[in-house]
Write an enzyme that holds these catalytic residues in place. Structure first.
Site, PDB file in Angstrom:
ATOM      1  N   GLU A 129      -4.968  -9.430   1.628  1.00 47.17           N
ATOM      2  CA  GLU A 129      -5.732  -9.303   2.872  1.00 47.17           C
ATOM      3  C   GLU A 129      -7.206  -9.362   2.481  1.00 47.17           C
ATOM      4  OE1 GLU A 129      -4.895  -5.503   4.742  1.00 47.17           O
ATOM      5  OE2 GLU A 129      -2.770  -5.980   5.034  1.00 47.17           O
ATOM      6  N   GLU A 137       0.821  -1.226   0.000  1.00 45.37           N
ATOM      7  CA  GLU A 137       0.000   0.000   0.000  1.00 45.37           C
ATOM      8  C   GLU A 137       0.852   1.271   0.000  1.00 45.37           C
ATOM      9  OE1 GLU A 137      -3.151  -0.027   2.870  1.00 45.37           O
ATOM     10  OE2 GLU A 137      -3.852  -2.008   2.280  1.00 45.37           O
TER      11      GLU A 137
END
Ligand SMILES: *[C@@H]1O[C@H](CO)[C@@H](O)[C@H](O)[C@H]1NC(C)=O
Ligand SMILES: *[C@@H]1O[C@H](CO)[C@@H](O)[C@H](O)[C@H]1NC(C)=O
Length: 486
Positions: free
Chosen positions: A262, A158
């Site tokens: 995730e 990210e």
């Protein structure tokens, strides 16, 4: 007596094949490098203690007693992969890596950590794209490059988000390049390198296109796989309402493996994980190679599957049971079968036309003018990072775990075994351990009547690549002292 038994099991080691074969990327699939069977990730994100549980002295793969406990509970759950976010290259990871390998569980490793010098600063990436940062990155590669069960490395997690500087993509792709060049020069196999993206739908396609396209003057900068952190399926949502159908459409044309790095929204509790049937269903598996549930241990943000009370006691939460029920419904033959169409995909050449949000208020970077490798980093790539510890497998044996395990109703689950396996761990293949209502007061979790002096009898053992055996330091002597016999 014990020594005779140990010697017999040592002799058996010679004929015991390595527990896991390395995986490789074939088109948009991960495949077993020997059998070429497709591999889909059935995984859990592993960061005991949360992101703050990491220090220079302790990371998730440096505590063998905890790894043994968790590997046994993961085998029982049915997963085949864990992701570890924060690692310290100077620590010894041999025992934990060997335990997960013997358990039939692959590892995906993030190369950054949150300490100073351990990450690429998304607000000014040029300030941290340096030899200091690469000591961390290449240190992790050195530490883990010789473990067969390393599925791949994440070059970043990210890093590209709403707060990131416009030029971050070119730095991230340069990190992929440098890591792949380092691996090509300094490791025995081409360990895949990928990127893990936030689920920012507006820039998701631009992000994968930026990483997966073919760059003629820097072929090694192409990512090998793409992870997506997505929490859009909450409660009993559906394929449509969750937005998963859109994701399938979006990633159907990907030319590298894509998976959920995730998943597992917890807005509705307990979680029932109905998305598992969608993720591994016929439609989605054409676009995705499975995923990892966030996360193994219960922390303040309440995403855990198990709760660690102390080093001797854990509880499996209702989410653990619910996830296990979903995994047990999967058709593993279909999930692991290969598909020639999936393998024969070709990347497009990098060009500005691939980036759709090149203009506007939040433009996405649309050039592939990657930064040059800093001279010292180039030297590391050429000659290897000096003085970096290199990991190697050690022997581990099947055993009953010493910790006490309770289910979410408070009943003790006895007889949980860590089992040395000859291949990938699969759902419902190792449902050892049964709940009993008796509140055992003996304090012994060993079920084997034939074992003596707290030492369990190995039923199987693995040793890899002729690696020397080392004794693992469990206080209860749960690991065989094989080293003394060599
Ligand atoms: C193989 O993959 C292609 C492309 O992803 C898909 O269209 C096709 O249905 C798959 N075939 C099987 C037998 O799953
Ligand atoms: C490599 O190709 C890209 C895209 O065409 C270009 O932007 C970049 O400047 C080139 N890099 C070098 C070192 O030539």
């Amino acid at each position: 007596m014990i020594y005779t038994r140990l010697f017999a099991s040592l002799c058996a080691l010679a004929s015991t094949a390595a527990a896991l074969t390395p995986l490789e990327v074939n088109g948009k699939d991960f495949v077993d490098s020997k059998t070429k069977d497709r591999f889909q990730i059935i995984g859990v994100d592993y960061q005991p203690g949360g992101s703050s549980g990491f220090t220079k002295k302790l990371d998730p793969l440096s505590d063998a007693d905890a790894c043994l406990r968790d590997a046994a509970l993961m085998q029982r759950l049915g997963i085949n992969t864990i992701r570890i976010y924060n690692l310290e290259p100077s620590l010894n990871h041999d025992e934990c890596a060997s335990i997960f390998n013997a358990a039939g569980i692959y590892m995906i490793l993030d190369v950054s950590n949150p300490l100073a010098g351990g990450y690429l600063d998304r607000s000014q990436p040029w300030t941290t794209y340096s030899a200091i940062y690469y000591k961390q990155v290449f240190g992790v590669i050195e530490g883990f490059k010789n473990y067969d069960n390393v599925l791949g490395f994440f070059a970043g997690n990210e890093v590209i988000n709403e707060d990131a500087h416009y030029v971050v993509p070119r730095y991230m792709r340069a990190v992929v390049r440098d890591m792949k060049d380092y691996i090509a020069k300094n490791a025995k196999r081409a360990i895949p390198v990928g990127y893990s993206a936030a689920d920012i739908r507006d820039i998701l396609m631009d992000t994968i296109h930026y990483f997966e396209c073919d760059l003629k003057n820097s072929t090694s900068s192409r990512a090998d796989f793409f992870g997506l952190n997505s929490y859009s399926w909450c409660g009993d949502a559906s394929y449509k309402t969750s937005g998963f159908e859109d994701l399938t459409g979006d990633f159907a044309d990907a030319t590298i493996p894509v998976f959920f790095s995730e998943y597992g929204c917890n807005e509705v509790k307990p979680r029932i994980f109905t998305e598992v049937q969608a993720i591994y269903g016929e439609e989605m598996t054409q676009a995705f190679s499975g995923g990892l549930v966030y996360e193994w241990t219960q922390e303040d943000n309440e995403y855990g599957l198990i709760k660690i009370k102390d080093s001797k006691t854990v509880t499996t939460l209702v989410d653990y049971d619910n996830f296990q029920k979903q995994l047990n419904k999967l058709d593993m033959d279909r999930i692991m079968s290969s598909n020639a169409t999936q393998a024969n995909v070709k990347a497009e050449e990098c060009s500005v036309s691939l980036i759709t949000r090149a203009k506007g208020s939040q433009p996405f970077y649309n050039a592939w003018d990657l930064p040059e490798v800093p001279p010292k980093v180039a030297d590391y790539i050429k000659n290897g990072l000096p003085d970096a510890p290199v990991g190697k497998f050690v022997s581990v044996s099947s055993t009953t775990i010493p910790q006490k395990v309770f289910d979410h109703t408070g009943k003790e689950i006895t007889n949980i075994k860590f089992e040395v396996k000859s291949g990938v761990n699969t759902p419902s293949s190792s449902n050892s351990g049964s709940s009993t209502s008796s509140s055992s007061s003996s304090g012994s979790s060993s079920s084997s009547g034939s074992s003596s002096s707290g030492t369990s009898t190995p039923t199987n053992a693995a040793s890899l690549n002729g690696a020397p055996s080392l004794a693992l330091g469990g206080a209860g002597g749960f690991f065989m002292l094989l080293a003394s016999l060599l």
